[in-house]
Write a protein that holds these residues in place. Structure first.
Motif, PDB file in Angstrom:
ATOM      1  N   ALA A  48       2.136  -4.312  -9.237  1.00 32.36           N
ATOM      2  CA  ALA A  48       1.461  -3.033  -8.999  1.00 32.36           C
ATOM      3  C   ALA A  48       2.122  -2.184  -7.923  1.00 32.36           C
ATOM      4  O   ALA A  48       2.030  -0.963  -7.951  1.00 32.36           O
ATOM      5  CB  ALA A  48       0.000  -3.276  -8.632  1.00 32.36           C
ATOM      6  N   VAL A  49       2.804  -2.843  -6.970  1.00 28.21           N
ATOM      7  CA  VAL A  49       3.451  -2.109  -5.886  1.00 28.21           C
ATOM      8  C   VAL A  49       4.484  -1.149  -6.469  1.00 28.21           C
ATOM      9  O   VAL A  49       5.301  -1.534  -7.309  1.00 28.21           O
ATOM     10  CB  VAL A  49       4.103  -3.079  -4.874  1.00 28.21           C
ATOM     11  CG1 VAL A  49       4.991  -2.326  -3.890  1.00 28.21           C
ATOM     12  CG2 VAL A  49       3.036  -3.853  -4.129  1.00 28.21           C
ATOM     13  N   ASP A  50       4.420   0.081  -6.016  1.00 23.45           N
ATOM     14  CA  ASP A  50       5.285   1.187  -6.447  1.00 23.45           C
ATOM     15  C   ASP A  50       4.997   1.655  -7.873  1.00 23.45           C
ATOM     16  O   ASP A  50       5.698   2.521  -8.393  1.00 23.45           O
ATOM     17  CB  ASP A  50       6.776   0.852  -6.287  1.00 23.45           C
ATOM     18  CG  ASP A  50       7.161   0.710  -4.816  1.00 23.45           C
ATOM     19  OD1 ASP A  50       6.502   1.358  -3.964  1.00 23.45           O
ATOM     20  OD2 ASP A  50       8.095  -0.042  -4.520  1.00 23.45           O
ATOM     21  N   ASN A  51       3.982   1.101  -8.499  1.00 23.48           N
ATOM     22  CA  ASN A  51       3.529   1.586  -9.806  1.00 23.48           C
ATOM     23  C   ASN A  51       2.113   2.143  -9.679  1.00 23.48           C
ATOM     24  O   ASN A  51       1.895   3.333  -9.818  1.00 23.48           O
ATOM     25  CB  ASN A  51       3.603   0.483 -10.857  1.00 23.48           C
ATOM     26  CG  ASN A  51       5.036   0.088 -11.165  1.00 23.48           C
ATOM     27  OD1 ASN A  51       5.859   0.941 -11.444  1.00 23.48           O
ATOM     28  ND2 ASN A  51       5.337  -1.198 -11.094  1.00 23.48           N
ATOM     29  N   HIS A  61       1.500   2.661  -3.515  1.00 20.62           N
ATOM     30  CA  HIS A  61       2.634   2.430  -2.622  1.00 20.62           C
ATOM     31  C   HIS A  61       2.128   1.694  -1.392  1.00 20.62           C
ATOM     32  O   HIS A  61       0.966   1.820  -1.010  1.00 20.62           O
ATOM     33  CB  HIS A  61       3.284   3.753  -2.212  1.00 20.62           C
ATOM     34  CG  HIS A  61       3.733   4.569  -3.381  1.00 20.62           C
ATOM     35  ND1 HIS A  61       4.838   4.262  -4.132  1.00 20.62           N
ATOM     36  CD2 HIS A  61       3.202   5.677  -3.948  1.00 20.62           C
ATOM     37  CE1 HIS A  61       4.978   5.140  -5.097  1.00 20.62           C
ATOM     38  NE2 HIS A  61       3.989   6.017  -5.015  1.00 20.62           N
ATOM     39  N   CYS A  62       3.013   0.959  -0.759  1.00 19.24           N
ATOM     40  CA  CYS A  62       2.655   0.252   0.471  1.00 19.24           C
ATOM     41  C   CYS A  62       2.782   1.188   1.664  1.00 19.24           C
ATOM     42  O   CYS A  62       3.664   2.049   1.696  1.00 19.24           O
ATOM     43  CB  CYS A  62       3.574  -0.940   0.698  1.00 19.24           C
ATOM     44  SG  CYS A  62       3.372  -2.261  -0.481  1.00 19.24           S
ATOM     45  N   GLU A  63       1.900   0.982   2.627  1.00 18.79           N
ATOM     46  CA  GLU A  63       1.972   1.739   3.872  1.00 18.79           C
ATOM     47  C   GLU A  63       3.308   1.437   4.551  1.00 18.79           C
ATOM     48  O   GLU A  63       4.034   2.337   4.965  1.00 18.79           O
ATOM     49  CB  GLU A  63       0.796   1.314   4.759  1.00 18.79           C
ATOM     50  CG  GLU A  63       0.668   2.070   6.037  1.00 18.79           C
ATOM     51  CD  GLU A  63      -0.582   1.654   6.809  1.00 18.79           C
ATOM     52  OE1 GLU A  63      -1.180   2.543   7.411  1.00 18.79           O
ATOM     53  OE2 GLU A  63      -0.946   0.460   6.794  1.00 18.79           O
ATOM     54  N   VAL A 112      -7.466  -4.230  -2.252  1.00 21.36           N
ATOM     55  CA  VAL A 112      -6.656  -3.092  -1.833  1.00 21.36           C
ATOM     56  C   VAL A 112      -7.486  -1.816  -1.920  1.00 21.36           C
ATOM     57  O   VAL A 112      -8.115  -1.546  -2.941  1.00 21.36           O
ATOM     58  CB  VAL A 112      -5.390  -2.964  -2.715  1.00 21.36           C
ATOM     59  CG1 VAL A 112      -4.534  -1.790  -2.260  1.00 21.36           C
ATOM     60  CG2 VAL A 112      -4.577  -4.252  -2.701  1.00 21.36           C
ATOM     61  N   SER A 113      -7.472  -1.055  -0.838  1.00 17.84           N
ATOM     62  CA  SER A 113      -8.069   0.276  -0.814  1.00 17.84           C
ATOM     63  C   SER A 113      -6.925   1.261  -1.052  1.00 17.84           C
ATOM     64  O   SER A 113      -5.946   1.273  -0.298  1.00 17.84           O
ATOM     65  CB  SER A 113      -8.720   0.535   0.544  1.00 17.84           C
ATOM     66  OG  SER A 113      -9.121   1.876   0.649  1.00 17.84           O
ATOM     67  N   SER A 129      -2.687  10.153  -1.453  1.00 14.55           N
ATOM     68  CA  SER A 129      -1.334   9.653  -1.162  1.00 14.55           C
ATOM     69  C   SER A 129      -0.926   8.466  -2.038  1.00 14.55           C
ATOM     70  O   SER A 129       0.249   8.133  -2.104  1.00 14.55           O
ATOM     71  CB  SER A 129      -1.235   9.246   0.311  1.00 14.55           C
ATOM     72  OG  SER A 129      -2.057   8.108   0.560  1.00 14.55           O
ATOM     73  N   LYS A 130      -1.917   7.821  -2.664  1.00  8.88           N
ATOM     74  CA  LYS A 130      -1.681   6.605  -3.464  1.00  8.88           C
ATOM     75  C   LYS A 130      -1.114   5.466  -2.614  1.00  8.88           C
ATOM     76  O   LYS A 130      -0.424   4.587  -3.110  1.00  8.88           O
ATOM     77  CB  LYS A 130      -0.749   6.870  -4.652  1.00  8.88           C
ATOM     78  CG  LYS A 130      -1.316   7.853  -5.659  1.00  8.88           C
ATOM     79  CD  LYS A 130      -2.564   7.316  -6.305  1.00  8.88           C
ATOM     80  CE  LYS A 130      -3.106   8.266  -7.356  1.00  8.88           C
ATOM     81  NZ  LYS A 130      -4.478   8.018  -7.697  1.00  8.88           N
ATOM     82  N   VAL A 131      -1.428   5.479  -1.315  1.00 13.06           N
ATOM     83  CA  VAL A 131      -1.023   4.396  -0.424  1.00 13.06           C
ATOM     84  C   VAL A 131      -2.121   3.341  -0.430  1.00 13.06           C
ATOM     85  O   VAL A 131      -3.301   3.653  -0.253  1.00 13.06           O
ATOM     86  CB  VAL A 131      -0.759   4.908   1.009  1.00 13.06           C
ATOM     87  CG1 VAL A 131      -0.564   3.756   1.985  1.00 13.06           C
ATOM     88  CG2 VAL A 131       0.457   5.823   1.020  1.00 13.06           C
TER      89      VAL A 131
END
Length: 195
Positions: free
Chosen positions: A68-71, A74-76, A151-152, A157-159
């Motif tokens: 899911a990361v970057d799809n 995004h990670c802080e 995950v919130s 920002s989709k972060v």
């Protein structure tokens, strides 16, 4: 469990797994004692079987966290995963102003819960009402679905921010490690004002 905060850099890291490189961290090198009695700091363990109902009201993602990361979000900063996808640690924006209330209100708690017909431990990393927000998404860390993160995801920002760890893997996330907090606060405002 080691939780670091460098106030001058506004960065922190939460070590979810025991790590030999953390042996260099000791309370005498931390400014947390300027704010709290270090002997009173703890991560309470609470049996709350009803929490499973709250978890069931959240969306359970079909993709793993790594997928899911970057799809999906995004990670802080960056969160470290092992080769199987289990989360080793969380890098996050963290200031003294953010850390101290989390410590004061014991946001870091360990819950014994029943969810998906299985016993899990939930380690909260924020206030439980924010952790259990039904808009948060639960991502499995591996296809085995024996560990997850809540995950919130900020809608603009989709972060994604890690709010909690859900685990049935006491071998990876030992209870005795998770229950012993080591809050490493560096470069606190109080330390600078006393010099």
């Amino acid at each position: 469990m080691l939780i670091t905060c460098d106030n001058s850099m506004q960065m922190g890291y939460i070590y979810l797994m025991p790590n030999e490189s953390t042996d260099e961290y000791t309370l005498d090198k931390s400014d947390i004692g300027l704010f709290y009695d270090v002997n009173s700091l703890s991560i309470p363990r609470i049996k709350w079987l009803g929490m499973g109902q709250s978890l069931s009201q959240m969306r359970l993602a079909t993709k793993t966290y790594r997928e899911a990361v970057d799809n999906a979000f995004h990670c802080e900063y960056w969160n470290d995963l092992d080769s199987e996808g289990y989360m080793i640690g969380i890098e996050l924006y963290l200031t003294e102003e953010r850390l101290l209330p989390l410590v004061a209100h014991q946001a870091f708690k360990l819950y014994d819960v029943r969810w998906r017909n299985r016993d899990f431990r939930v380690l909260t990393l924020d206030a439980y009402h924010d952790v259990l927000n039904k808009n948060n998404v639960i991502y499995p860390l591996s296809p085995e679905k024996d560990a997850f993160v809540i995950v919130s995801i900020d809608s603009l920002s989709k972060v994604g921010k890690i709010m909690a760890l859900i685990s049935a893997r006491d071998d990876l996330y030992p209870l005795d490690y998770l229950q012993k907090p080591l809050f490493m606060l560096a470069n606190s405002s109080r330390c600078f004002s006393e010099n």
